[in-house]
Design a protein around this motif. Structure first.
Motif, PDB file in Angstrom:
ATOM      1  N   LEU A 186      -2.595 -13.674  -0.204  1.00  0.00           N
ATOM      2  CA  LEU A 186      -3.649 -12.713   0.114  1.00  0.00           C
ATOM      3  C   LEU A 186      -3.330 -11.276  -0.278  1.00  0.00           C
ATOM      4  CD1 LEU A 186      -4.581 -13.996   3.699  1.00  0.00           C
ATOM      5  CD2 LEU A 186      -5.696 -14.550   1.528  1.00  0.00           C
ATOM      6  N   THR A 187      -2.056 -10.890  -0.226  1.00  0.00           N
ATOM      7  CA  THR A 187      -1.703  -9.489  -0.419  1.00  0.00           C
ATOM      8  C   THR A 187      -2.156  -8.947  -1.759  1.00  0.00           C
ATOM      9  OG1 THR A 187       0.190  -9.586   1.079  1.00  0.00           O
ATOM     10  CG2 THR A 187       0.217  -7.874  -0.596  1.00  0.00           C
ATOM     11  N   LEU A 188      -1.789  -9.622  -2.844  1.00  0.00           N
ATOM     12  CA  LEU A 188      -2.187  -9.144  -4.173  1.00  0.00           C
ATOM     13  C   LEU A 188      -3.703  -9.144  -4.349  1.00  0.00           C
ATOM     14  CD1 LEU A 188       0.417 -10.568  -6.714  1.00  0.00           C
ATOM     15  CD2 LEU A 188      -0.057  -8.184  -6.161  1.00  0.00           C
ATOM     16  N   GLU A 189      -4.343 -10.158  -3.806  1.00  0.00           N
ATOM     17  CA  GLU A 189      -5.803 -10.235  -3.919  1.00  0.00           C
ATOM     18  C   GLU A 189      -6.461  -9.042  -3.238  1.00  0.00           C
ATOM     19  OE1 GLU A 189      -9.444 -13.149  -2.428  1.00  0.00           O
ATOM     20  OE2 GLU A 189      -7.414 -13.947  -2.631  1.00  0.00           O
ATOM     21  N   ILE A 190      -5.924  -8.663  -2.069  1.00  0.00           N
ATOM     22  CA  ILE A 190      -6.464  -7.505  -1.359  1.00  0.00           C
ATOM     23  C   ILE A 190      -6.188  -6.222  -2.135  1.00  0.00           C
ATOM     24  CG2 ILE A 190      -6.265  -6.108   0.740  1.00  0.00           C
ATOM     25  CD1 ILE A 190      -5.611  -8.727   2.230  1.00  0.00           C
ATOM     26  N   ALA A 191      -4.933  -6.053  -2.589  1.00  0.00           N
ATOM     27  CA  ALA A 191      -4.557  -4.822  -3.282  1.00  0.00           C
ATOM     28  C   ALA A 191      -5.277  -4.672  -4.613  1.00  0.00           C
ATOM     29  CB  ALA A 191      -3.049  -4.789  -3.492  1.00  0.00           C
ATOM     30  N   ASP A 192      -5.536  -5.778  -5.303  1.00  0.00           N
ATOM     31  CA  ASP A 192      -6.210  -5.733  -6.602  1.00  0.00           C
ATOM     32  C   ASP A 192      -7.614  -5.141  -6.506  1.00  0.00           C
ATOM     33  OD1 ASP A 192      -4.196  -6.640  -8.236  1.00  0.00           O
ATOM     34  OD2 ASP A 192      -4.746  -8.761  -8.028  1.00  0.00           O
ATOM     35  N   ARG A 193      -8.193  -5.194  -5.324  1.00  0.00           N
ATOM     36  CA  ARG A 193      -9.539  -4.643  -5.150  1.00  0.00           C
ATOM     37  C   ARG A 193      -9.558  -3.123  -5.250  1.00  0.00           C
ATOM     38  NH1 ARG A 193     -11.689  -8.244   0.042  1.00  0.00           N
ATOM     39  NH2 ARG A 193     -11.424 -10.305  -0.927  1.00  0.00           N
ATOM     40  N   PHE A 194      -8.382  -2.499  -5.122  1.00  0.00           N
ATOM     41  CA  PHE A 194      -8.319  -1.044  -5.109  1.00  0.00           C
ATOM     42  C   PHE A 194      -7.748  -0.451  -6.384  1.00  0.00           C
ATOM     43  CE2 PHE A 194      -7.981  -2.508  -0.703  1.00  0.00           C
ATOM     44  CZ  PHE A 194      -9.014  -1.804  -0.114  1.00  0.00           C
ATOM     45  N   THR A 195      -7.367  -1.299  -7.364  1.00  0.00           N
ATOM     46  CA  THR A 195      -6.783  -0.769  -8.593  1.00  0.00           C
ATOM     47  C   THR A 195      -6.909  -1.782  -9.713  1.00  0.00           C
ATOM     48  OG1 THR A 195      -4.758   0.128  -9.585  1.00  0.00           O
ATOM     49  CG2 THR A 195      -4.501  -1.655  -8.000  1.00  0.00           C
ATOM     50  N   ASP A 196      -6.802  -1.284 -10.950  1.00  0.00           N
ATOM     51  CA  ASP A 196      -6.770  -2.143 -12.125  1.00  0.00           C
ATOM     52  C   ASP A 196      -5.353  -2.301 -12.655  1.00  0.00           C
ATOM     53  OD1 ASP A 196      -9.544  -2.453 -12.125  1.00  0.00           O
ATOM     54  OD2 ASP A 196      -9.833  -0.603 -13.263  1.00  0.00           O
ATOM     55  N   ALA A 197      -4.383  -1.668 -12.007  1.00  0.00           N
ATOM     56  CA  ALA A 197      -2.995  -1.721 -12.463  1.00  0.00           C
ATOM     57  C   ALA A 197      -2.379  -3.088 -12.183  1.00  0.00           C
ATOM     58  CB  ALA A 197      -2.176  -0.630 -11.783  1.00  0.00           C
ATOM     59  N   ASP A 198      -1.319  -3.407 -12.950  1.00  0.00           N
ATOM     60  CA  ASP A 198      -0.564  -4.644 -12.729  1.00  0.00           C
ATOM     61  C   ASP A 198       0.369  -4.424 -11.546  1.00  0.00           C
ATOM     62  OD1 ASP A 198       0.821  -6.985 -12.807  1.00  0.00           O
ATOM     63  OD2 ASP A 198       1.868  -6.580 -14.701  1.00  0.00           O
ATOM     64  N   LEU A 199       0.148  -5.162 -10.462  1.00  0.00           N
ATOM     65  CA  LEU A 199       0.911  -4.962  -9.239  1.00  0.00           C
ATOM     66  C   LEU A 199       2.028  -5.976  -9.043  1.00  0.00           C
ATOM     67  CD1 LEU A 199      -2.099  -4.295  -6.838  1.00  0.00           C
ATOM     68  CD2 LEU A 199      -0.676  -2.604  -8.001  1.00  0.00           C
ATOM     69  N   SER A 200       2.195  -6.892  -9.973  1.00  0.00           N
ATOM     70  CA  SER A 200       3.149  -7.985  -9.762  1.00  0.00           C
ATOM     71  C   SER A 200       4.575  -7.481  -9.583  1.00  0.00           C
ATOM     72  CB  SER A 200       3.091  -8.975 -10.920  1.00  0.00           C
ATOM     73  OG  SER A 200       3.373  -8.318 -12.149  1.00  0.00           O
ATOM     74  N   GLY A 201       4.977  -6.474 -10.364  1.00  0.00           N
ATOM     75  CA  GLY A 201       6.331  -5.967 -10.249  1.00  0.00           C
ATOM     76  C   GLY A 201       6.599  -5.313  -8.921  1.00  0.00           C
ATOM     77  N   ILE A 202       5.600  -4.605  -8.395  1.00  0.00           N
ATOM     78  CA  ILE A 202       5.745  -3.947  -7.103  1.00  0.00           C
ATOM     79  C   ILE A 202       5.771  -4.981  -5.987  1.00  0.00           C
ATOM     80  CG2 ILE A 202       4.675  -2.337  -5.485  1.00  0.00           C
ATOM     81  CD1 ILE A 202       3.475  -0.899  -7.881  1.00  0.00           C
ATOM     82  N   ALA A 203       4.813  -5.884  -6.009  1.00  0.00           N
ATOM     83  CA  ALA A 203       4.689  -6.851  -4.916  1.00  0.00           C
ATOM     84  C   ALA A 203       5.889  -7.773  -4.838  1.00  0.00           C
ATOM     85  CB  ALA A 203       3.408  -7.670  -5.085  1.00  0.00           C
ATOM     86  N   ALA A 204       6.458  -8.132  -5.990  1.00  0.00           N
ATOM     87  CA  ALA A 204       7.569  -9.081  -5.996  1.00  0.00           C
ATOM     88  C   ALA A 204       8.828  -8.517  -5.378  1.00  0.00           C
ATOM     89  CB  ALA A 204       7.873  -9.522  -7.430  1.00  0.00           C
ATOM     90  N   ASN A 205       8.849  -7.220  -5.121  1.00  0.00           N
ATOM     91  CA  ASN A 205      10.038  -6.609  -4.543  1.00  0.00           C
ATOM     92  C   ASN A 205       9.811  -6.089  -3.154  1.00  0.00           C
ATOM     93  OD1 ASN A 205      12.116  -6.520  -6.819  1.00  0.00           O
ATOM     94  ND2 ASN A 205      10.281  -5.767  -7.813  1.00  0.00           N
ATOM     95  N   GLY A 206       8.755  -6.564  -2.488  1.00  0.00           N
ATOM     96  CA  GLY A 206       8.427  -6.044  -1.167  1.00  0.00           C
ATOM     97  C   GLY A 206       8.890  -6.892  -0.012  1.00  0.00           C
ATOM     98  N   ALA A 207       9.701  -7.892  -0.262  1.00  0.00           N
ATOM     99  CA  ALA A 207      10.121  -8.783   0.816  1.00  0.00           C
ATOM    100  C   ALA A 207      11.284  -8.198   1.606  1.00  0.00           C
ATOM    101  CB  ALA A 207      10.534 -10.139   0.239  1.00  0.00           C
ATOM    102  N   VAL A 208      11.527  -8.785   2.751  1.00  0.00           N
ATOM    103  CA  VAL A 208      12.694  -8.407   3.531  1.00  0.00           C
ATOM    104  C   VAL A 208      13.942  -8.702   2.722  1.00  0.00           C
ATOM    105  CG1 VAL A 208      14.014  -8.902   5.623  1.00  0.00           C
ATOM    106  CG2 VAL A 208      11.524  -8.848   5.713  1.00  0.00           C
ATOM    107  N   VAL A 209      14.942  -7.832   2.804  1.00  0.00           N
ATOM    108  CA  VAL A 209      16.121  -7.999   1.975  1.00  0.00           C
ATOM    109  C   VAL A 209      17.322  -8.387   2.820  1.00  0.00           C
ATOM    110  CG1 VAL A 209      15.332  -6.361   0.253  1.00  0.00           C
ATOM    111  CG2 VAL A 209      16.710  -5.547   2.166  1.00  0.00           C
TER     112      VAL A 209
END
Length: 212
Positions: A186-209
């Motif tokens: 759901l996260t990328l689908e929600i965020a994609d509604r607010f931008t045309d940028a490629d968000l995959s690189g950002i989202a893939a690094n947002g997990a707990v470390v």
């Protein structure tokens, strides 16, 4: 027969009221430091692996299973505070806060605050409480160990401590799985509604470390 869960008021008083605020403060303080320093990192570092710029953070494949396994492993490291006098829990909180803050700072160079919020809030509302609950268990066990070593208590842990911690850890695991599903689906689908940028690189690094 499955044991009955302890009263919520008792869990809150013994585990949440004292230890979650400490964990939250550590996470917030390190997050602010990470945000301050992360703003100095070039935006190109946030690109996904295999592109011209390599991410400075360990990427996580965006599937429910991979995210859940990764984050559960990180929470296990945080729980190791139970056998390290709370040190592993504190280290994990500081590292998670720092990385989250840095990622937010770097992401804000590429997309708007609304998009960053959309990438974090949907799963973060579930994931962060799970992190704080596990941190509370690690910190409380660490504190009890210190008290025992100082001769202030007769027993290291009681059956009640173990039972209550078991319920809290079970809750945290369930929350992590839910958060992983939200982040993966759901996260990328929600965020994609607010931008045309490629968000995959950002989202893939947002997990707990994990500090491992």
């Amino acid at each position: 027969m499955v044991p009955r869960p302890p009263p919520a008021a008792r869990l809150y008083r013994r585990w949440i009221a004292r230890y979650v605020p400490v964990a939250a403060l550590l996470l917030l303080a390190s997050g602010l430091v990470g945000f301050a320093l992360g703003s100095q990192v070039p935006s190109s570092w946030l690109q996904a692996p295999g592109t011209a710029g390599q991410s400075p953070f360990t990427p996580v494949e965006l599937t429910t299973v991979s995210l859940a396994v990764h984050n559960l492993g990180a929470l296990f490291v945080m729980f190791l505070g139970a056998v390290s006098l709370g040190a592993a829990t504190v280290l994990s909180l500081v590292l998670n806060g720092f990385v989250i803050g840095a990622i937010v700072a770097i992401a804000l160079k590429q997309v708007s605050p609304v998009v960053v919020a959309a990438l974090i809030v949907p799963h973060g509302l579930v994931e962060i409480p799970a992190l704080l609950v596990v941190a509370a268990v690690g910190l409380r066990f660490g504190w009890l160990s210190i008290q025992y070593l100082r001769g202030r208590t007769d027993a290291l842990l009681t059956t009640r401590d173990l039972r209550e911690a078991g319920w809290l850890l079970t809750l945290a695991v369930a929350l992590i799985v839910v958060a992983a599903f939200i982040e993966a689906n759901l996260t990328l689908e929600i965020a994609d509604r607010f931008t045309d940028a490629d968000l995959s690189g950002i989202a893939a690094n947002g997990a707990v470390v994990s500090p491992a």
